[in-house]
Each structure stands twice: as structure tokens, then as C-alpha cells.
Design a protein around this motif. Structure first.
Motif, PDB file in Angstrom:
ATOM      1  N   ARG A  23     -12.025  15.673 -29.302  1.00  0.00           N
ATOM      2  CA  ARG A  23     -11.549  15.753 -27.916  1.00  0.00           C
ATOM      3  C   ARG A  23     -10.071  16.150 -27.880  1.00  0.00           C
ATOM      4  O   ARG A  23      -9.300  15.691 -27.040  1.00  0.00           O
ATOM      5  N   TRP A  41     -15.618   5.445 -26.402  1.00  0.00           N
ATOM      6  CA  TRP A  41     -15.258   5.948 -25.061  1.00  0.00           C
ATOM      7  C   TRP A  41     -14.759   7.387 -25.162  1.00  0.00           C
ATOM      8  O   TRP A  41     -15.188   8.260 -24.404  1.00  0.00           O
ATOM      9  N   THR A  44     -17.698   9.834 -26.050  1.00  0.00           N
ATOM     10  CA  THR A  44     -18.752  10.016 -25.054  1.00  0.00           C
ATOM     11  C   THR A  44     -18.230  10.562 -23.732  1.00  0.00           C
ATOM     12  O   THR A  44     -18.965  11.240 -23.009  1.00  0.00           O
ATOM     13  N   ARG A  45     -16.953  10.282 -23.422  1.00  0.00           N
ATOM     14  CA  ARG A  45     -16.455  10.640 -22.094  1.00  0.00           C
ATOM     15  C   ARG A  45     -15.189  11.476 -22.098  1.00  0.00           C
ATOM     16  O   ARG A  45     -14.858  12.108 -21.100  1.00  0.00           O
ATOM     17  N   GLY A  46     -14.456  11.457 -23.198  1.00  0.00           N
ATOM     18  CA  GLY A  46     -13.146  12.082 -23.222  1.00  0.00           C
ATOM     19  C   GLY A  46     -12.108  11.107 -22.684  1.00  0.00           C
ATOM     20  O   GLY A  46     -12.409  10.252 -21.861  1.00  0.00           O
ATOM     21  N   GLY A 208     -17.254   3.177 -15.095  1.00  0.00           N
ATOM     22  CA  GLY A 208     -17.521   4.574 -14.800  1.00  0.00           C
ATOM     23  C   GLY A 208     -18.458   5.285 -15.754  1.00  0.00           C
ATOM     24  O   GLY A 208     -18.541   6.515 -15.744  1.00  0.00           O
ATOM     25  N   PHE A 209     -19.207   4.527 -16.576  1.00  0.00           N
ATOM     26  CA  PHE A 209     -20.181   5.172 -17.454  1.00  0.00           C
ATOM     27  C   PHE A 209     -21.420   5.558 -16.656  1.00  0.00           C
ATOM     28  O   PHE A 209     -21.951   4.739 -15.911  1.00  0.00           O
ATOM     29  N   PRO A 210     -21.916   6.778 -16.792  1.00  0.00           N
ATOM     30  CA  PRO A 210     -23.157   7.162 -16.112  1.00  0.00           C
ATOM     31  C   PRO A 210     -24.350   6.411 -16.694  1.00  0.00           C
ATOM     32  O   PRO A 210     -24.322   5.965 -17.850  1.00  0.00           O
ATOM     33  N   LEU A 213     -25.868   6.941 -20.317  1.00  0.00           N
ATOM     34  CA  LEU A 213     -25.056   6.435 -21.410  1.00  0.00           C
ATOM     35  C   LEU A 213     -25.238   4.933 -21.602  1.00  0.00           C
ATOM     36  O   LEU A 213     -25.054   4.423 -22.709  1.00  0.00           O
TER      37      LEU A 213
END
Length: 260
Positions: A23, A41, A44-46, A208-210, A213
Motif C-alpha cells: 500500500r 487493516w 485489507t483497506r489501505g 468501517g469494515f464492509p 470482510l
């Protein structure tokens, strides 16, 4: 070469001889500087979460690591070892069992929380719609073994409350989960408390994890318990252990031979 290099595209990793960037962060700058939850984190999300966000995230990961050999995935790992599989084979066998029924409730709970949070309708109506689509089970509430309360859930929700007080999260999804608890208690005439899946779903939603995930994160967490049990079984030994001791038999319900 563009036909080859463009076959896969990713924002996750850039790599060349002597260089690894995740990232956009050089790996040597991450090693020793970020925790494993922060690394999960980031990957998976940046972005790297704050210490407070990472602490809350880590609590959810810690809470779900194991639930004993009676859990189908753990039992599968132990049986796999007695059948000669290596640790990685046992782990793969176990993780493959974590799907909609055993392992999917956290993802489903996040989906439900978001539906409730975005809907302009009474909670009872939303729950009725959910049941019409998914069946009577409300994911994340009640527990077949831990009664009256799953001991992990109050601790997790308490950490969410503390995080909401210091501004790390909003507390909105914790309020939604407690609203569901109240609605279910009213329906059943007895408490139906949030369980581990519902509580970790609160944390994942707050951070804020979808929803998809949430299931993957549960698999990461439970893999710790799976590895522990598989390795313990490897040390204990045993060959071809089935789900019950050999002296016990199943219930046969098929036809019986006809006497001549």
C-alpha cells in the motif's frame, strides 16, 4: 510486456528486486513499527489505523480465536491431523468449513446493522423483512451454549462504549445492536442477548469494515484456535479419530433386511 504485466493489477503490493512496498509503504518501515492488527487493516483497506482504532479492532480478533473441539471447524482440524494431514492441511480443512452457517453470522450481522441504520422504517418491520428473506434466525443474537449471556459480548460492547466516549467510533452500531436485543426480548418474553458474532460485527461496522470482510476477519481470528488445536492433536497423536469414540454408533434409519 504490457499484456503480461497488466494481466493482474493491484493496489496492494509493488515489488521489484530489493524492494517490497505494501500500500505504498516500504516493508522495512512497517516491520517493528506497526502491530499485526494494524497490518491487517492496512492490507485489507489501505491506511494505518490509529492506536485507539487498532486496539478496538484487536479486541474483536482476540475474542473469537477459539470455541473448543465441539466447534465443527476445530473438530475437523483435529480429525484431519489424525488422518495424517500436516498443519497447513488441517487448517485449510477447518477454514473451508467457515461459511454461511458456521462462521457467517458476523458478516450477516453487519449487513443487518447497515440495513437498519439506513432504513426509514420501524425496527420490527426491518426484522420481519430480514426474516422473510433469510429465515427466522437473526444473526448475532442468542447462543445455543452460553446462556443467559455470551461472556465475550458484554466486554466487547463495553470497549465500544469506551471508544465512543473518546470519539474513536460513533457508537451508532452498538445502539442498533442493543435495539435488536430489546426487540427480540419483547418478542420472546425473555432476554436474547448479543453474542460474539453480533458484538464483533458491531466493532467491524463501527470501524468501517464492509460486511464481506467481517467473515474474512473471523476466519483470520479463528485460524489461531484452529492452528492451536491442530498442533496439540499432532503432539497427542492418535490415528483416524472420528467425530465420536468407536464404542458409540449412529442412529440407523434405513430399511432392515427381510427375513426369508
Amino acid at each position: 510486456m504490457s499484456d503480461v504485466s497488466d494481466w493482474w493489477s493491484t493496489d496492494i503490493i509493488d515489488m521489484a528486486p530489493g524492494q517490497i512496498r505494501l500500500r505504498g509503504h516500504p516493508i522495512e518501515e512497517l516491520i517493528g513499527a506497526v502491530s499485526f492488527p494494524q497490518m491487517i487493516w492496512l492490507m485489507t483497506r489501505g491506511g494505518v489505523p490509529s492506536e485507539a482504532e487498532a486496539t478496538l479492532f484487536e479486541a474483536a480478533l482476540v475474542a473469537a480465536v477459539d470455541h473448543g473441539p465441539q466447534a465443527p471447524s476445530i473438530a475437523a482440524a483435529r480429525m484431519a491431523v489424525t488422518c495424517g494431514l500436516s498443519l497447513n492441511g488441517a487448517m485449510a480443512s477447518a477454514v473451508n468449513m467457515l461459511d454461511d452457517v458456521h462462521g457467517g453470522a458476523g458478516e450477516q450481522a453487519v449487513e443487518l446493522y447497515h440495513r437498519i441504520g439506513s432504513a426509514d422504517a420501524p425496527l420490527a418491520e426491518i426484522l420481519e423483512e430480514w426474516r422473510a428473506e433469510h429465515g427466522q434466525f437473526i444473526p448475532g443474537f442468542g447462543h445455543r451454549f452460553h446462556k443467559p449471556v455470551d461472556p465475550r459480548a458484554p466486554r466487547l460492547l463495553g470497549l465500544v462504549d469506551a471508544a465512543a466516549e473518546d470519539g474513536t467510533v460513533s457508537g451508532r452500531f452498538a445502539a442498533i445492536a442493543r435495539g435488536i436485543e430489546g426487540a427480540l426480548a419483547g418478542e420472546k418474553g425473555k432476554p436474547v442477548p448479543v453474542n460474539i458474532d453480533g458484538a464483533t460485527a458491531v466493532i467491524f461496522a463501527e470501524l468501517g469494515f464492509p460486511a464481506p470482510l467481517a467473515r474474512g476477519l473471523f476466519c483470520l481470528s479463528r485460524s489461531v484456535g484452529i492452528l492451536s488445536h491442530a498442533y496439540e492433536q499432532q503432539q497427542q497423536g492418535g490415528r483416524n479419530k472420528g467425530p465420536t469414540p468407536p464404542g458409540y454408533r449412529w442412529t440407523y434409519t434405513g430399511p432392515n433386511p427381510i427375513d426369508d
